[in-house]
Design an enzyme around this catalytic site. Sequence first.
Site, PDB file in Angstrom:
ATOM      1  CB  CYS A   1      -7.451   2.653   4.195  1.00  0.00           C
ATOM      2  SG  CYS A   1      -7.873   1.737   5.672  1.00  0.00           S
TER       3      CYS A   1
ATOM      4  CG  ASN B   1      -8.939  -2.552   2.613  1.00  0.00           C
ATOM      5  OD1 ASN B   1      -8.365  -3.637   2.651  1.00  0.00           O
ATOM      6  ND2 ASN B   1      -8.659  -1.589   3.458  1.00  0.00           N
ATOM      7  CD  GLU B   2      -9.117  -2.691   7.531  1.00  0.00           C
ATOM      8  OE1 GLU B   2      -9.355  -1.532   7.929  1.00  0.00           O
ATOM      9  OE2 GLU B   2      -8.190  -3.380   7.988  1.00  0.00           O
TER      10      GLU B   2
ATOM     11  CD  GLU C   1      -2.872   1.246   2.335  1.00  0.00           C
ATOM     12  OE1 GLU C   1      -2.790   0.418   3.255  1.00  0.00           O
ATOM     13  OE2 GLU C   1      -3.811   2.038   2.179  1.00  0.00           O
TER      14      GLU C   1
HETATM   15  O1  AHR Z   1      -2.023  -1.513   6.799  1.00  0.00           O
HETATM   16  C1  AHR Z   1      -2.490  -0.254   7.156  1.00  0.00           C
HETATM   17  C2  AHR Z   1      -3.997  -0.160   7.100  1.00  0.00           C
HETATM   18  O2  AHR Z   1      -4.555  -1.029   8.038  1.00  0.00           O
HETATM   19  C3  AHR Z   1      -4.631  -0.578   5.813  1.00  0.00           C
HETATM   20  O3  AHR Z   1      -4.675   0.443   4.892  1.00  0.00           O
HETATM   21  C4  AHR Z   1      -6.014  -0.959   6.220  1.00  0.00           C
HETATM   22  O4  AHR Z   1      -6.590  -1.914   5.373  1.00  0.00           O
HETATM   23  C5  AHR Z   1      -5.873  -1.399   7.650  1.00  0.00           C
HETATM   24  O5  AHR Z   1      -6.776  -0.766   8.458  1.00  0.00           O
END
Ligand code: AHR
Length: 657
Positions: free
Chosen positions: A243, A374-375, A47
């Site tokens: 995220c 994602n989440e 990321e």
């Molecule tokens: O790894 C950091 C963040 O942690 C990521 O962006 C997210 O998916 C999680 O909350």
Amino acid sequence: MLKKLLPSVAFAAALLQAAAQSPKTYTIDAAMPKAQISPNMYGIFFEDINLAADGGVYAELVKNRSFEFGTPLMGWKEQQTGGASGKLEVIDRTAERPENAHYLRVKADAATGSYGLANEGFRGMGITKGEVYNFTITARKTTAAFITMTVELRDAKGNVIGKGSLTPTSAAWQKYKVNFTASATEDKASLYVLLKGKGTLEMDMVSLFPQHTWKQRPGGLRADLVQKIADMKPGFLRFPGGCIVEGRDLANRYQWKKSIGAIDKRETLINRWNTEFTQRSTPDYYQSFGLGFMEYFMTAEDIGATPLPILNCGMACQFNTGQLVPVDQLDPYIQDALDLIEFANGGADTKWGKLRTDLGHPKPFNLKLLGVGNEQWGEQYIERWKLFTKAIKAKYPYVSIVSSVGPFPEGEEFTRLDKFFRSQHADLLDEHYYKSPKWFLDNAKRYDNYDRSGPKIFAGEYAAHSTLTGDALKKNNWESALAEAAFMTGLERNADVVRMASYAPLFAHVDGWQWAPDLIWFDNLRSYATPNYYVQQLYSLNKGSYTVPLLVDGKAVAGQDSCYASAVVDKATKELIIKFVNAGDKPQPVTFNISGAKAFAAAGTVVTLTSGKRDEYNSLDKPKAIVPVKSSIAVKGKAISLTVAPSTFKVIKLKML
Ligand code: AHR
């Protein structure tokens, strides 16, 4: 003196012995395959957080190269010498070029001296003596007078350590280049772009790259950082997050189509981590998308990893705005997913496959995994997930969908999503856990009782967050790595259910991080692997083909006497591979009695990762405080015996004859 020492050494050894755990005998049946291990089992989570892409693995040294940041001259400073003067004007051309809306007009009055600007780089620029640097700029001359441009790299004290010059001639936008060699190494260099003469020059895409990049690709990636991930031999590459996929709001989401093609047409976007944490505010964090989906796919291919893109599912980050695309307006989002599969896998006779071909990659990327959201959580996710899944499966039934079970590995939302996805026979559930080392130890059994016939598990983001320190650069300590090593025996033992796993986040710049711990840390010139990296690497390089039972007192080894263990057989190398963690404070004498193999080579190999101090960590200055150490072990018939020191992770390999 020696004589005097001897009794005390003997005394210490006796004390150690006295403090040891009672010896334990473990049994392994190498002839009883339990679970096939996924070839993609251990992978990478990438990321653009902590300056991982811009300022990190993307080797561009100029920050805000196209003047698109919210403050258009951020990272730049006006420069004038020797009586010269001038003016910098940022011009807005949104109507004409919405994706690259600004350029810089430099009005120079520099009959003597020079006038221009300097770029500070990403916390400075890392420059290496003897390396060639490629400077490029897109410029046009709007006055007739003769103007020359000098490009200088200067060290932190202002000494010139590299220099080139060029003469823009065209009244139309044109790309100019000059290469030069650096005369010194400096990690906080800056780049000066200085004009001589009287006239006006307009500029855009001011760029400086080292010539030496990963695979020597022009405008490519930082070779030392990609090498570190290649050295893990990862089974998959998950990108672009995290995220960042979701965005703080929908306008801020990651859009893959805007990340491919000509570099000056990739629209710069604020990085969501720019403003996420007030205590680590990073106002100069933007995404140039120089590392875009094409580069992600190609890097995955380079390092032999299966690509795993995660796409926005019509929901912005639920920790932020939680903006939603109405379900009746979701089509463009779903179409993005379908087009991505075509881009990755389609032939040159398809619209998006042709684009990939035109971008220089006729060979398909063989995309088989795709994340939807994602989440995410809640009913809103479920209804959007259903529409995505229906469309993807209808057109590409061979693509396995990765589904989010939210940000936490337990709780109401987790339980609800887990139940829902099981009812839908979903392919892979993306579980995330950022927890204490104790949680990791306690959860080594987490998957022992998961439904064997339900959806498979992707441990998509995890890291043990140390309780011993609050200092970001010390969080990747041995306490955390040891707990992860112990926990991962549980992932491996349950390889029939857990098909993929990745530590997160991957990269962090020591001067530009927002989130810690992270697997690999770097500055502008150097990088180091954390103990957590070595744990991941040891699992990945020794993943084997199938698991076999490793038992103590007839049970899996998951915390008895603070020990954790798993065993696999590698069919190709004909090796039995044992992973053993003594997470306790006492030495553990162990004997492994192995059945199910004709015989073993007389000596096996042992790789040991250990530290006497749980708060010990690696750093840029001490990158090898904790590293794997190789030794050998005698095999007596079908048994090996050894004493595993406290706080130690061992990988033992025995050749089966
Ligand atoms: O790894 C950091 C963040 O942690 C990521 O962006 C997210 O998916 C999680 O909350």
